[in-house]
Design an enzyme around this catalytic site. Sequence first.
Site, PDB file in Angstrom:
ATOM      1  N   HIS A  99       0.841  -1.203   0.000  1.00  0.00           N
ATOM      2  CA  HIS A  99       0.000   0.000   0.000  1.00  0.00           C
ATOM      3  C   HIS A  99       0.869   1.243   0.000  1.00  0.00           C
ATOM      4  O   HIS A  99       1.903   1.285   0.662  1.00  0.00           O
ATOM      5  CB  HIS A  99      -0.955   0.013   1.202  1.00  0.00           C
ATOM      6  N   HIS A 101       0.938   5.097   1.079  1.00  0.00           N
ATOM      7  CA  HIS A 101       0.265   6.074   1.934  1.00  0.00           C
ATOM      8  C   HIS A 101       0.313   7.443   1.252  1.00  0.00           C
ATOM      9  O   HIS A 101       1.403   7.903   0.884  1.00  0.00           O
ATOM     10  CB  HIS A 101       1.006   6.240   3.265  1.00  0.00           C
TER      11      HIS A 101
HETATM   12  P1  5GP Z   1       1.717   0.046   7.392  1.00  0.00           P
HETATM   13  O1  5GP Z   1       2.263   0.379   8.750  1.00  0.00           O
HETATM   14  O2  5GP Z   1       1.607  -1.443   7.145  1.00  0.00           O
HETATM   15  O3  5GP Z   1       2.457   0.764   6.285  1.00  0.00           O
HETATM   16  O4  5GP Z   1       0.284   0.694   7.356  1.00  0.00           O
HETATM   17  C1  5GP Z   1      -0.906  -0.003   7.550  1.00  0.00           C
HETATM   18  C2  5GP Z   1      -1.981   1.055   7.628  1.00  0.00           C
HETATM   19  O5  5GP Z   1      -3.226   0.418   7.453  1.00  0.00           O
HETATM   20  C3  5GP Z   1      -2.037   1.788   8.972  1.00  0.00           C
HETATM   21  O6  5GP Z   1      -1.861   3.182   8.756  1.00  0.00           O
HETATM   22  C4  5GP Z   1      -3.395   1.426   9.525  1.00  0.00           C
HETATM   23  O7  5GP Z   1      -4.006   2.494  10.207  1.00  0.00           O
HETATM   24  C5  5GP Z   1      -4.171   1.025   8.285  1.00  0.00           C
HETATM   25  N1  5GP Z   1      -5.192   0.013   8.526  1.00  0.00           N
HETATM   26  C6  5GP Z   1      -5.020  -1.177   9.158  1.00  0.00           C
HETATM   27  N2  5GP Z   1      -6.161  -1.876   9.172  1.00  0.00           N
HETATM   28  C7  5GP Z   1      -7.073  -1.125   8.511  1.00  0.00           C
HETATM   29  C8  5GP Z   1      -8.456  -1.327   8.203  1.00  0.00           C
HETATM   30  O8  5GP Z   1      -9.056  -2.337   8.523  1.00  0.00           O
HETATM   31  N3  5GP Z   1      -9.069  -0.332   7.510  1.00  0.00           N
HETATM   32  C9  5GP Z   1      -8.418   0.809   7.130  1.00  0.00           C
HETATM   33  N4  5GP Z   1      -9.139   1.718   6.443  1.00  0.00           N
HETATM   34  N5  5GP Z   1      -7.122   1.031   7.406  1.00  0.00           N
HETATM   35  C10 5GP Z   1      -6.455   0.077   8.090  1.00  0.00           C
END
Ligand code: 5GP
Length: 136
Positions: A99, A101
């Site tokens: 993903h 951001h």
């Molecule tokens: P990472 O730290 O893996 O780059 O980011 C994962 C992101 O996914 C986090 O910012 C977290 O808030 C978001 N996230 C995790 N679970 C969910 C979810 O079920 N729905 C949404 N909309 N965001 C999520």
Amino acid sequence: MTDCIFCKIVVGDVPAEKIYEDDKVVAFLDISPITKGHTLVIPKQHFKDILDTPDEVLADLISAVKKIAPSIKRGVGADGFNLGVNNGAAAGQVVYHLHFHIIPRFEYDNLKMWEGSSYAEGEMEDVGKKIRSYLQ
Ligand code: 5GP
Ligand code: ZN
């Protein structure tokens, strides 16, 4: 992947505030936003991180980012945005479905990015040499 939360968002098994969707990509609001409008842009197909993802899919993602970002800026009145990808646990990756951001930024949001550090004498050249040796 059946146990992947983002795969579930793609097919609608888990609700999300989707702001964009096409045949390859979905974008939705992060549930725990750094700033309002913080958006995640994901491929519909499951890949764990950027190194695992084919170039064509990365191209689709970056095109979607470029398409969506101006509307996010306008939608929340942002002055700019950060684009970030966490790769691996050490980099803060928690969800192992690639993903991007998009984090809206505001002139006076007071968010501090990482501090810069420094190299010792000759260290920069050594680091550059090591990295280049793996690219040849
Ligand atoms: P990472 O730290 O893996 O780059 O980011 C994962 C992101 O996914 C986090 O910012 C977290 O808030 C978001 N996230 C995790 N679970 C969910 C979810 O079920 N729905 C949404 N909309 N965001 C999520
Ligand atoms: Zn997935």
